[in-house]
Design a protein around this motif. Structure first.
Motif, mmCIF file in Angstrom:
data_model
loop_
_atom_site.group_PDB
_atom_site.id
_atom_site.type_symbol
_atom_site.label_atom_id
_atom_site.label_comp_id
_atom_site.label_asym_id
_atom_site.label_seq_id
_atom_site.Cartn_x
_atom_site.Cartn_y
_atom_site.Cartn_z
ATOM 1 N N UNK A 218 -12.186 -32.515 22.562
ATOM 2 C CA UNK A 218 -12.174 -31.484 21.530
ATOM 3 C C UNK A 218 -10.838 -31.230 20.885
ATOM 4 N N UNK A 219 -9.878 -32.129 21.057
ATOM 5 C CA UNK A 219 -8.567 -31.965 20.431
ATOM 6 C C UNK A 219 -8.501 -32.754 19.128
ATOM 7 N N UNK A 220 -7.705 -32.261 18.195
ATOM 8 C CA UNK A 220 -7.458 -32.959 16.943
ATOM 9 C C UNK A 220 -5.994 -32.876 16.572
ATOM 10 N N UNK A 221 -5.660 -33.453 15.431
ATOM 11 C CA UNK A 221 -4.274 -33.433 14.991
ATOM 12 C C UNK A 221 -3.335 -34.119 15.969
ATOM 13 N N UNK A 222 -3.781 -35.202 16.582
ATOM 14 C CA UNK A 222 -2.966 -35.858 17.608
ATOM 15 C C UNK A 222 -1.711 -36.453 16.971
ATOM 16 N N UNK A 223 -0.565 -36.034 17.458
ATOM 17 C CA UNK A 223 0.724 -36.488 16.941
ATOM 18 C C UNK A 223 1.430 -37.316 18.001
ATOM 19 N N UNK B 225 -9.318 -28.339 16.521
ATOM 20 C CA UNK B 225 -9.019 -28.587 15.111
ATOM 21 C C UNK B 225 -9.424 -30.014 14.752
ATOM 22 N N UNK B 226 -9.505 -30.303 13.447
ATOM 23 C CA UNK B 226 -9.921 -31.631 12.981
ATOM 24 C C UNK B 226 -8.852 -32.268 12.102
ATOM 25 N N UNK B 227 -7.625 -31.880 12.268
ATOM 26 C CA UNK B 227 -6.545 -32.438 11.464
ATOM 27 C C UNK B 227 -6.377 -33.929 11.755
ATOM 28 N N UNK B 228 -5.880 -34.704 10.782
ATOM 29 C CA UNK B 228 -5.686 -36.139 11.005
ATOM 30 C C UNK B 228 -4.536 -36.409 11.973
#
Length: 261
Positions: free
Chosen positions: A181-186, A209-212
């Motif tokens: 369920x994590x997003x925005x992986x940097x 979140x659904x960030x790229x």
């Protein structure tokens, strides 16, 4: 409690932090200091470090950002006791240590940020005769999955998770973050020297979140003569934040009940 002769009395962040650790067994490296420099926290947010060892990560993060509260989770009882002593010696009154196996036992409440440097050595390797060294270094087959899923249970919506990992685990960790369920992986790599292949990195993601995804330039750690670069010294000695990872801070929001995942 450890005998005084079992400990070395060192410092972190250029002498700003008093830090005791065991002479024999797992010794603190660069990873918790770099990881603490990446957490995008601000007071009075609540933070949790999973597998906190003797408390280096919590100490460095709270040196950079005063007014944080939170918990370090450490499975080994001797190491947990030493972490409490280190927090006390540096007057970190808002931080506590939970001696527990994660994620079978979780600290109470929700957190704004979690961070962890999971054990990653081959689970089939020979176990160390020193239990605390074995716990800190040798992974179990499901360590990465359990620690990421456990962190998701601790974090509030949009809370951040920062992981210090070897590059060899990058693909597995990103897949597990997405599944949990994590997003925005940097991705933030550390280059030993200019032109050299990265061996360690940070992954930072936000829950719900659904960030790229993003790949940042990262940091070169050493000059050609082996000395730290000016950018690395600013982080490791002066306690500066890692550039590029502090831009999207997690906003302060009202607390809610525990997440169910």
């Amino acid at each position: 409690m450890a005998h005084p002769s079992d400990l070395s009395h060192d410092t972190l962040l250029g002498g700003r932090i008093a830090y005791s650790q065991f002479r024999i067994g797992y010794r603190t490296g660069l990873e918790p200091v770099l990881m603490a420099a990446a957490v995008p926290a601000r007071a009075p947010q609540r933070v949790a470090e999973i597998g906190c060892g003797a408390g280096a990560g919590l100490l460095c993060l709270s040196q950079r950002i005063a007014g944080l509260t939170g918990t370090g989770v450490e499975q080994n009882a001797e190491t947990a006791t030493l972490a409490r002593q280190n927090l006390s010696a540096n007057a970190r009154e808002g931080l506590t240590i939970l001696n527990a196996r994660f994620p079978e036992m979780l600290p109470d409440g929700l957190f704004d940020h979690c961070f962890a440097n999971p054990p990653w050595h081959d689970p089939d390797g020979t176990a160390s005769v020193i239990e605390r060294r074995d716990l800190a270094r040798r992974a179990q087959p499901d360590t990465l999955k359990l620690w990421i899923r456990g962190s998701a249970r601790l974090l509030r919506h949009k809370g951040s998770l920062t992981l210090a990992l070897p590059v060899s685990l990058m693909a597995a960790a990103i897949a597990q973050l997405t599944e949990s369920g994590f997003g925005g992986v940097t991705t933030y790599p550390f280059w030993p020297k200019a032109g050299r292949e990265a061996r360690i990195l940070l992954l930072q993601a936000r829950y719900g979140v659904r960030s790229p995804a993003r790949l940042l330039p990262g940091m070169i750690l050493h000059e050609e003569d082996g000395s730290f670069t000016a950018q690395a010294r600013a982080v490791l000695e002066d306690g500066a934040a890692l550039p590029g990872l502090q831009e999207a801070r997690v906003p302060l929001e009202p607390r809610r009940g525990r997440n169910a995942t």
